[in-house]
Motif scaffolding. Structure first.
Motif, PDB file in Angstrom:
ATOM      1  N   ILE A  28       0.827  -1.205   0.000  1.00  0.00           N
ATOM      2  CA  ILE A  28       0.000   0.000   0.000  1.00  0.00           C
ATOM      3  C   ILE A  28       0.863   1.258   0.000  1.00  0.00           C
ATOM      4  CG2 ILE A  28      -1.609   1.369   1.394  1.00  0.00           C
ATOM      5  CD1 ILE A  28      -2.914  -1.280   2.233  1.00  0.00           C
ATOM      6  N   VAL A  29       1.854   1.281   0.910  1.00  0.00           N
ATOM      7  CA  VAL A  29       2.719   2.466   1.014  1.00  0.00           C
ATOM      8  C   VAL A  29       3.543   2.665  -0.251  1.00  0.00           C
ATOM      9  CG1 VAL A  29       4.656   3.494   2.237  1.00  0.00           C
ATOM     10  CG2 VAL A  29       2.830   2.383   3.530  1.00  0.00           C
ATOM     11  N   LEU A  30       4.196   1.585  -0.725  1.00  0.00           N
ATOM     12  CA  LEU A  30       5.065   1.688  -1.892  1.00  0.00           C
ATOM     13  C   LEU A  30       4.247   1.950  -3.164  1.00  0.00           C
ATOM     14  CD1 LEU A  30       7.880   1.557  -3.045  1.00  0.00           C
ATOM     15  CD2 LEU A  30       7.660  -0.941  -3.201  1.00  0.00           C
TER      16      LEU A  30
ATOM     17  N   SER B 141       2.815   5.507  -3.078  1.00  0.00           N
ATOM     18  CA  SER B 141       3.868   6.502  -3.287  1.00  0.00           C
ATOM     19  C   SER B 141       4.227   6.608  -4.766  1.00  0.00           C
ATOM     20  CB  SER B 141       5.112   6.136  -2.473  1.00  0.00           C
ATOM     21  OG  SER B 141       4.831   6.103  -1.092  1.00  0.00           O
ATOM     22  N   LEU B 142       4.380   5.455  -5.427  1.00  0.00           N
ATOM     23  CA  LEU B 142       4.702   5.459  -6.854  1.00  0.00           C
ATOM     24  C   LEU B 142       3.527   6.008  -7.673  1.00  0.00           C
ATOM     25  CD1 LEU B 142       6.525   2.020  -7.212  1.00  0.00           C
ATOM     26  CD2 LEU B 142       7.540   4.306  -7.261  1.00  0.00           C
ATOM     27  N   ALA B 143       2.301   5.686  -7.233  1.00  0.00           N
ATOM     28  CA  ALA B 143       1.110   6.179  -7.938  1.00  0.00           C
ATOM     29  C   ALA B 143       1.016   7.698  -7.843  1.00  0.00           C
ATOM     30  CB  ALA B 143      -0.145   5.525  -7.369  1.00  0.00           C
ATOM     31  N   ILE B 144       1.340   8.252  -6.665  1.00  0.00           N
ATOM     32  CA  ILE B 144       1.311   9.705  -6.493  1.00  0.00           C
ATOM     33  C   ILE B 144       2.358  10.363  -7.385  1.00  0.00           C
ATOM     34  CG2 ILE B 144       1.766  11.595  -4.878  1.00  0.00           C
ATOM     35  CD1 ILE B 144       0.612   9.859  -2.661  1.00  0.00           C
ATOM     36  N   LEU B 145       3.561   9.774  -7.397  1.00  0.00           N
ATOM     37  CA  LEU B 145       4.633  10.304  -8.251  1.00  0.00           C
ATOM     38  C   LEU B 145       4.220  10.262  -9.710  1.00  0.00           C
ATOM     39  CD1 LEU B 145       7.543  11.338  -8.521  1.00  0.00           C
ATOM     40  CD2 LEU B 145       8.295   8.958  -8.592  1.00  0.00           C
TER      41      LEU B 145
ATOM     42  N   LEU C 166       4.970  -8.949  -3.388  1.00  0.00           N
ATOM     43  CA  LEU C 166       4.995  -7.498  -3.182  1.00  0.00           C
ATOM     44  C   LEU C 166       5.147  -6.774  -4.513  1.00  0.00           C
ATOM     45  CD1 LEU C 166       5.134  -5.046  -1.280  1.00  0.00           C
ATOM     46  CD2 LEU C 166       7.599  -5.436  -1.091  1.00  0.00           C
ATOM     47  N   TYR C 167       6.062  -7.263  -5.344  1.00  0.00           N
ATOM     48  CA  TYR C 167       6.289  -6.639  -6.640  1.00  0.00           C
ATOM     49  C   TYR C 167       5.024  -6.675  -7.498  1.00  0.00           C
ATOM     50  CZ  TYR C 167       7.842  -6.095 -11.468  1.00  0.00           C
ATOM     51  OH  TYR C 167       7.952  -5.700 -12.776  1.00  0.00           O
TER      52      TYR C 167
ATOM     53  N   VAL D 254      -0.005   0.410  -9.401  1.00  0.00           N
ATOM     54  CA  VAL D 254       0.478   1.534 -10.221  1.00  0.00           C
ATOM     55  C   VAL D 254      -0.192   1.542 -11.588  1.00  0.00           C
ATOM     56  CG1 VAL D 254       2.494   2.517 -11.372  1.00  0.00           C
ATOM     57  CG2 VAL D 254       2.686   1.669  -9.028  1.00  0.00           C
ATOM     58  N   ILE D 255      -0.274   0.368 -12.232  1.00  0.00           N
ATOM     59  CA  ILE D 255      -0.881   0.294 -13.567  1.00  0.00           C
ATOM     60  C   ILE D 255      -2.362   0.640 -13.509  1.00  0.00           C
ATOM     61  CG2 ILE D 255      -1.493  -1.248 -15.468  1.00  0.00           C
ATOM     62  CD1 ILE D 255       1.118  -2.746 -14.969  1.00  0.00           C
ATOM     63  N   ALA D 256      -3.074   0.046 -12.547  1.00  0.00           N
ATOM     64  CA  ALA D 256      -4.509   0.315 -12.429  1.00  0.00           C
ATOM     65  C   ALA D 256      -4.767   1.770 -12.082  1.00  0.00           C
ATOM     66  CB  ALA D 256      -5.120  -0.612 -11.368  1.00  0.00           C
TER      67      ALA D 256
END
Length: 226
Positions: free
Chosen positions: A50-52, A55-59, A108-109, A116-118
């Motif tokens: 969730i955190v990772l 974070s990548l989704a926000i970026l 996790l990956y 991120v993709i969704a």
């Protein structure tokens, strides 16, 4: 001088509040995606995903918003974007079911990649809306995302439950998007000549946009029920 500063502060606060509102209305499904993508992981793995992933989704959203801000400088793009937002506002009211399926991941990956993709696929309308409200100010977009995304993640179930229980909130959200749609169209410089013939266009056009969206959405939903 104080009045000018007060006016600027209010415009800034209003833009941030609208961005947060749009994120909450349009971002509920994103929170569901996060939960579904990570549900097969162990508890500590879910938290990491969730955190990772978030974070990548926000970026990614900030980068996407930067592109959208550039695109909004292209002739007639603001008109097209405004019409697209109008469609999104109407779609929000008449969309009865969401057939989107999100596969959960066992690693996790895999979970982070799914999130991120969704989120990218589902955030295009969101990014366009907040880019329009921010008046092409990337800092406002970052502030709005920083405030609203944690709310979406940790309060998604509450938000979705409230929206399902009180449909008026969905109409309020659609009205907010319709307002943003009209505001974006009004910023199209090549249309200013035509808008100048409309009295109080900055009040009249958003009001008409909101009225049309709510009436069409309500009429459609009543017809479906009957």
């Amino acid at each position: 001088m104080e009045l000018v500063l007060l006016d600027l502060n209010w415009d800034l606060l209003k833009a941030i509040l609208i961005i947060i509102g749009l994120d909450l209305i349009l971002g509920g499904d994103n929170a569901v995606v996060i939960a579904m993508a990570s549900r097969n992981l162990p508890r500590h793995g879910q938290n990491k995903a969730i955190v990772l992933g978030t974070s990548l989704a926000i970026l990614m959203r900030v980068c996407l918003a930067s592109v959208v801000i550039f695109l909004l400088t292209i002739p007639y793009i603001q008109l097209i974007g405004g019409l697209f937002l109008f469609y999104i506002a109407l779609k929000l009211l008449i969309e009865q079911e969401d057939d989107r399926q999100v596969d959960s991941a066992s690693t996790l990956y895999g979970a982070v990649k799914t999130i991120v993709i969704a989120d990218f696929i589902m955030s295009l309308d969101n990014v366009l809306a907040i880019a329009a409200v921010s008046n092409q100010n990337l800092i406002l977009i970052v502030i709005g995302l920083a405030i609203s995304v944690p709310i979406i993640i940790f309060g998604s179930k509450i938000i979705l439950r409230i929206m399902n229980k009180y449909p008026i909130i969905v109409y309020a959200g659609a009205s907010l998007i319709a307002y943003t749609s009209a505001d974006l169209i009004l910023r199209e410089e090549r249309m200013e000549h035509y808008f100048s013939y409309i009295p109080n266009e900055h009040l009249l056009l958003p009001s008409i946009s909101i009225l049309i969206v709510c009436l069409l959405g309500y009429s459609y939903n009543q017809r479906i029920k009957n």
